[in-house]
Design an enzyme around this catalytic site. Structure first.
Site, PDB file in Angstrom:
ATOM      1  N   ASP A  52       1.139  -1.865   0.019  1.00  0.00           N
ATOM      2  CA  ASP A  52      -0.329  -0.128   0.084  1.00  0.00           C
ATOM      3  C   ASP A  52       0.669   1.046   0.017  1.00  0.00           C
ATOM      4  O   ASP A  52       0.717   2.411   1.034  1.00  0.00           O
ATOM      5  CB  ASP A  52      -0.581   0.076   1.015  1.00  0.00           C
ATOM      6  CG  ASP A  52      -1.742  -1.455   1.338  1.00  0.00           C
ATOM      7  OD1 ASP A  52      -2.024  -1.865   0.594  1.00  0.00           O
ATOM      8  OD2 ASP A  52      -2.091  -1.451   3.086  1.00  0.00           O
ATOM      9  N   GLU A 222     -11.152  -1.855  -3.483  1.00  0.00           N
ATOM     10  CA  GLU A 222     -10.604  -1.358  -2.216  1.00  0.00           C
ATOM     11  C   GLU A 222      -9.890   0.709  -3.186  1.00  0.00           C
ATOM     12  O   GLU A 222      -9.202  -0.223  -4.251  1.00  0.00           O
ATOM     13  CB  GLU A 222      -9.749  -1.850  -0.890  1.00  0.00           C
ATOM     14  CG  GLU A 222      -9.048  -2.988  -1.583  1.00  0.00           C
ATOM     15  CD  GLU A 222      -8.433  -3.619  -0.946  1.00  0.00           C
ATOM     16  OE1 GLU A 222      -8.729  -3.935   0.160  1.00  0.00           O
ATOM     17  OE2 GLU A 222      -7.604  -4.660  -0.992  1.00  0.00           O
TER      18      GLU A 222
END
Length: 500
Positions: A52, A222
């Site tokens: 991420d 997401e």
């Protein structure tokens, strides 16, 4: 000039607007970089399991803030990495920890960095809440320096509830040219956008009085990410399951920061020859240029643990109409960063110095990348530094082990005796071809192997006429690497890609 939450110029301009200054100060620009085609010194570009990544530019330096890719209970801190050239990276440990956030206990995810008015903000998700009765969500921490330490700004989450079905995770912050800051976030297949007030720690409202506006595009899972280029707003997001090979990145374009956002294409997906599970990205624009890179995480081919994710970046190109070309995960390593991340060795003593991958004299030492190419062109610089044997390139390799011929696959090497050889190994050696070629002791030569199906061609220095050309389809695909036989050697400028 382009604006993005990670774009230094945009953030400085926004700060000046909100600060009410009448004169524009000139910030220190990030160093102009060569136009890399990928992480030329190799992916992963930093060591360790991380995911991420979000990238920012602060005072001429590139900063990457990732999630620590571990079991949820162990995700109690965030590290950061900084670089002036996107090659050499400095690790900054524990820039934020749960010790500085009273309500965060674990699952600290997806940091989003932004600077405003001389303060550095880091937005994060924590606790992986499953419903509105649980404590957690999206928080914001603040520091006086990019490396922190960051401390909780509110003593509670900024967003602690599910709105429009969106789990409060995976936030990204973007400051537009007019100084308005937005946060894009969401999990569980729903995405929201909210306005941030100038204090960066409270939420504003839209013209209709609402606070949370749903912007969910097709196939959204997401990992929202927003940037702006040439007046167009680009929303990127991740699709698929984060532990699976289908994890990928898609995008939409809009004339407004709040959409609508309609999916245009999937631009980053797994490559069965390079890596799987590529997703949850950010992007960076080299200031003063139209050079862009996508920064993301991916899982090595041989790894099955969902948390074994690594940080990578590749070049991102645009078509004339502003759409994004599909991104190729390229395999290169010029060893300019002084390490051999991504390589696994079998025998021998290996090191990286002077932009070269070096191995002492050995009967069969080898180093492999975690690749699985079938058809390809593989280039590298090879120098035999001592010994009477040879050194060169391995390909379509499986079952590697310590030992002279401890593998299944192929090898093409050059010798100071003035010879290039191609052979097949399967715990024993079968020569497939040999040719005379000038190889001066201690000199560097460019070695190329092109393999398409059963056709294998070996080039030395002259990339137009092969020295060896054979047909052998025993091994159809496998890993790529380098090897010595009764020699010491060094290697450089490794590049593997589609056959040409």
């Amino acid at each position: 000039m382009t604006a993005r939450s990670t774009g230094f110029v945009a953030k400085r301009w926004a700060a000046l607007l909100t600060g009410g200054l009448l004169a524009m100060l000139t910030p220190t620009p990030a160093t102009a970089l060569p136009e890399y085609s990928t992480a030329e010194a190799g992916n992963p570009f930093v060591d360790g399991w991380y995911a991420d990544p979000d990238i920012a530019i602060y005072d001429g330096k590139y900063w990457v803030f990732p999630t620590a890719s571990k079991a949820y209970a162990e995700q109690t801190y965030l590290d950061a990495f900084s670089s002036t050239d996107l090659i050499h990276w400095t690790k900054h440990s524990n820039v934020l920890t749960t010790a500085n956030v009273s309500w965060a206990k674990y699952a600290v995810w997806a940091p989003a960095p932004v600077e405003r008015d001389g303060k550095y903000y880091l937005y994060f998700a924590a606790n992986d809440i499953q419903d509105n009765s649980q404590l957690g969500g999206i928080g914001v921490a603040v520091a006086d320096r990019p490396e922190g330490p960051y401390k909780d700004a509110l003593g509670k989450p900024l967003i602690s509830q599910f709105h429009n079905g969106a789990q409060p995770i995976d936030q990204d912050v973007f400051i537009d040219d007019d100084g308005q800051a937005y946060m894009y976030y969401g999990g569980w297949h729903h995405a929201n956008v909210v306005k941030l007030n100038p204090d960066m720690t409270s939420l504003g409202t839209f013209g209709d009085g609402s606070t949370y506006r749903e912007i969910t595009p097709e196939n959204y899972t997401e990992g929202s990410y927003m940037f702006k280029r040439n007046g167009k707003y680009y929303l990127m997001w991740s699709e698929g399951g984060w532990t699976g090979p289908d994890y990928s990145v898609s995008y939409a374009m809009s004339d407004s920061p709040t959409g609508p956002f309609r999916k245009i294409d999937k631009v980053l997906a797994q490559d069965p020859a390079v890596a799987k599970g590529s997703g949850h990205n950010s992007v960076v624009n080299v200031p003063g240029t139209d050079t862009w890179y996508i920064v993301y995480h991916r899982r090595p081919l041989s790894e099955s643990d969902g948390n074994h994710r690594q940080l990578a970046y590749d070049r991102m190109y645009f078509n004339p109409d502003g759409t994004i070309r599909r991104i190729a995960m390229r395999v290169k390593d010029n060893f300019a960063d002084g390490n051999a991340l991504g390589w696994k060795t079998y025998g021998g003593t290996w090191s990286v110095t002077g932009g070269r991958y070096r191995v002492g004299r050995d009967q069969g030492a080898k180093a492999l990348l975690d690749t699985n190419f079938a058809d390809f062109t593989y280039d590298a610089d090879v120098r035999v530094t001592s010994g009477g044997g040879d050194a060169g390139l391995m390909f379509r390799v499986s079952r590697p082990s310590v030992g002279t011929d401890g593998y299944s696959g192929y090898y093409a090497g050059i010798s100071p005796s003035g010879k290039v050889v191609l052979g097949r190994a399967n715990d024993s050696w079968t020569e497939l071809g040999a040719a005379r070629t000038p190889v001066a002791p201690g000199s560097t030569h460019r070695l190329r192997v092109t393999a398409v199906g059963a056709s294998v061609k070996v080039f030395v220095d002259d990339m137009t006429t092969p020295k060896i050309s054979v047909s052998d389809g025993t091994f159809p695909s496998g890993a790529n690497g380098v090897r010595v036989f009764n020699a010491a050697a060094s290697f450089g400028n490794v590049a593997i890609g589609p056959a040409r």
